[in-house]
Design an enzyme around this catalytic site. Structure first.
Site, PDB file in Angstrom:
ATOM      1  N   ARG A  15       0.833  -1.201   0.000  1.00 11.30           N
ATOM      2  CA  ARG A  15       0.000   0.000   0.000  1.00 11.30           C
ATOM      3  C   ARG A  15       0.872   1.258   0.000  1.00 11.30           C
ATOM      4  NH1 ARG A  15      -3.541  -1.607   5.208  1.00 11.30           N
ATOM      5  NH2 ARG A  15      -1.479  -2.417   5.784  1.00 11.30           N
ATOM      6  N   LYS A  75       1.685   2.076   7.498  1.00 13.04           N
ATOM      7  CA  LYS A  75       2.111   1.300   8.654  1.00 13.04           C
ATOM      8  C   LYS A  75       3.096   2.086   9.505  1.00 13.04           C
ATOM      9  CE  LYS A  75       1.015  -2.204   9.614  1.00 13.04           C
ATOM     10  NZ  LYS A  75      -0.146  -2.563  10.462  1.00 13.04           N
ATOM     11  N   TYR A  94      -1.097   4.343  10.887  1.00  7.58           N
ATOM     12  CA  TYR A  94      -1.414   3.337  11.898  1.00  7.58           C
ATOM     13  C   TYR A  94      -0.180   3.149  12.769  1.00  7.58           C
ATOM     14  CZ  TYR A  94      -5.562   1.992   9.197  1.00  7.58           C
ATOM     15  OH  TYR A  94      -6.762   1.996   8.545  1.00  7.58           O
ATOM     16  N   HIS A  96      -0.386   1.543  16.407  1.00  6.21           N
ATOM     17  CA  HIS A  96      -0.534   0.349  17.244  1.00  6.21           C
ATOM     18  C   HIS A  96       0.586   0.279  18.284  1.00  6.21           C
ATOM     19  CE1 HIS A  96      -3.788  -1.105  14.728  1.00  6.21           C
ATOM     20  NE2 HIS A  96      -3.031  -0.970  13.654  1.00  6.21           N
ATOM     21  N   GLU A 118      -5.782   4.512  14.222  1.00  4.36           N
ATOM     22  CA  GLU A 118      -6.657   3.571  14.926  1.00  4.36           C
ATOM     23  C   GLU A 118      -7.270   4.109  16.213  1.00  4.36           C
ATOM     24  OE1 GLU A 118      -2.597   2.794  16.684  1.00  4.36           O
ATOM     25  OE2 GLU A 118      -3.400   3.198  14.673  1.00  4.36           O
ATOM     26  N   ASP A 270      -2.072  -7.219  15.531  1.00  3.17           N
ATOM     27  CA  ASP A 270      -1.306  -5.977  15.593  1.00  3.17           C
ATOM     28  C   ASP A 270      -1.564  -5.206  16.880  1.00  3.17           C
ATOM     29  OD1 ASP A 270      -3.846  -5.177  14.926  1.00  3.17           O
ATOM     30  OD2 ASP A 270      -3.296  -4.255  13.016  1.00  3.17           O
TER      31      ASP A 270
END
Length: 368
Positions: A15, A75, A94, A96, A118, A270
């Site tokens: 991506r 990411k 993101y 995490h 998120e 994740d």
């Protein structure tokens, strides 16, 4: 503002942080967008398409990180990227962080304003930037689970739909949020014998009304989880606590009591995963076996359907990118409580309480 879109470097991450339409919109707003050469190739987007949208094509990630006030990614940064981050730089991706102490420390040490997709949360509890990838991951979870149930892929040789005179494969979906509902949709469509477990009676009522006798709904408690996981051919882990580690609901002992050749797909990996025996894997090496049970723990599942994912993600992230770029982070967060909740690190301090609790770090509320 100068906005940078570097190439994703996580294993098999195809991506890219923004589609050309998003670049064009930002350029029309008067911003400068730097896109790393080749960053869109995995999503079928050429440098020429980005350039036609108004982007400046940069040769390296170093160039982008050095010039951009805001980095837009998909990411979380990997260790090789930590040194590129600058004090005061906005990192929008993101993150995490709850199961990632090293990354969290890197963001704190470098004074990065880490805004996590998120944890942007609307007043009704919805997570608008997690939703599109959760929808895709939920749909993929059944697809990959069915694949690994095949004997040649390590499973017990079960076809989810069954066959005339042969029962369908049993699917247990733990959690009926966005991931679980999308997994449910595909599992029912493939003809599986589906049970979904959730802690919300209202959600179970809605699912029962919508699907009727096509599924079984059960309250998510230790007894029901134990019974359903033991009998399942495919278990989908679909639980989420925003920003925090996922609760561990399936113990190693329970995994040992599952039928050999059954499959677990833990979409919550994740965030630490809801299965005691799960660990993150990659698209290069996606599965491993514990006590005869196949475990799939790929933490960036939607990266495998990168073109769909890139365009779906841009649709959701672009309005927030525009607010931050146009108003500055502080002012944008003053006007938008949902965005304020997305700030995880700022000026060397953890600003998300769930992350701070998970990592035993000091928490300071972000007050723009």
């Amino acid at each position: 503002m100068v906005i940078g879109v570097p190439t994703e470097v996580k294993t098999r991450e195809y991506r890219v942080g923004m589609a050309p339409a998003g670049v064009r919109t930002l350029c029309e707003d008067g911003h400068q967008v730097l896109v790393q050469a080749g960053s869109g190739e995995g999503s079928g987007i050429t440098d020429d398409e980005f350039a036609l949208a108004g982007a400046q094509i940069a040769d390296s990630a170093e160039e982008i990180f050095a010039q951009a006030g805001m980095i837009v990614k998909v990411k979380e940064p990997v260790p090789a990227e930590y040194a590129l981050l600058r004090p005061g730089q906005i990192l929008f991706t993101y993150l995490h962080l709850a199961p990632a102490p090293d990354l969290t420390r890197a963001l704190l040490d470098r004074g990065v304003a880490g805004v996590a997709y998120e944890t942007i949360e609307l007043p009704d509890g919805r997570l608008p930037l997690l939703q599109p990838m959760s929808e895709i991951a939920g749909r993929m979870s059944v697809q990959v689970g069915a694949h690994y149930l095949e004997k040649v892929n390590g499973g017990r040789g079960v076809l989810l739909s069954g066959a005339p005179g042969v029962r369908a494969g049993r699917v247990a979906i733990i959690g009926a949020g966005v991931v679980g509902q999308n997994a449910l949709r595909i599992a029912v469509g493939m003809g599986g014998d589906v049970t979904v477990l959730d802690v919300s009676p209202d959600r179970l009522v809605w699912l029962d009304t919508h699907y009727g006798s096509s599924i079984q709904t059960m309250m998510s408690n230790s007894q029901n989880i134990e019974e359903e996981v033991r009998r399942a051919d495919l278990v989908i882990g679909a639980v989420l606590v925003a920003g925090a580690r996922a609760p561990q609901l399936i113990s190693r002992e329970l995994v040992a009591n599952m039928t050999p050749g059954s499959v677990i797909v833990d979409v919550a990996v994740d965030q630490g995963g809801c299965v005691d025996t799960i660990r993150p894997t990659t698209h290069d090496d996606p599965v491993y076996t514990v006590d005869g049970v196949v475990h799939y723990g790929v933490a960036n599942m939607p990266g495998a359907v990168s073109r769909t994912s890139t365009f779906a993600l841009t649709n959701s992230t672009l309005p927030y990118v525009r607010r931050i770029a146009g108003q500055g982070l502080d002012e944008a967060c003053r006007r938008d409580e949902a965005l304020r909740r997305g700030v995880n690190t700022f000026e060397g301090t953890v600003r998300n309480e769930a992350v701070a609790r998970a990592l035993d770090l000091e928490f300071e509320e972000y007050r723009p």
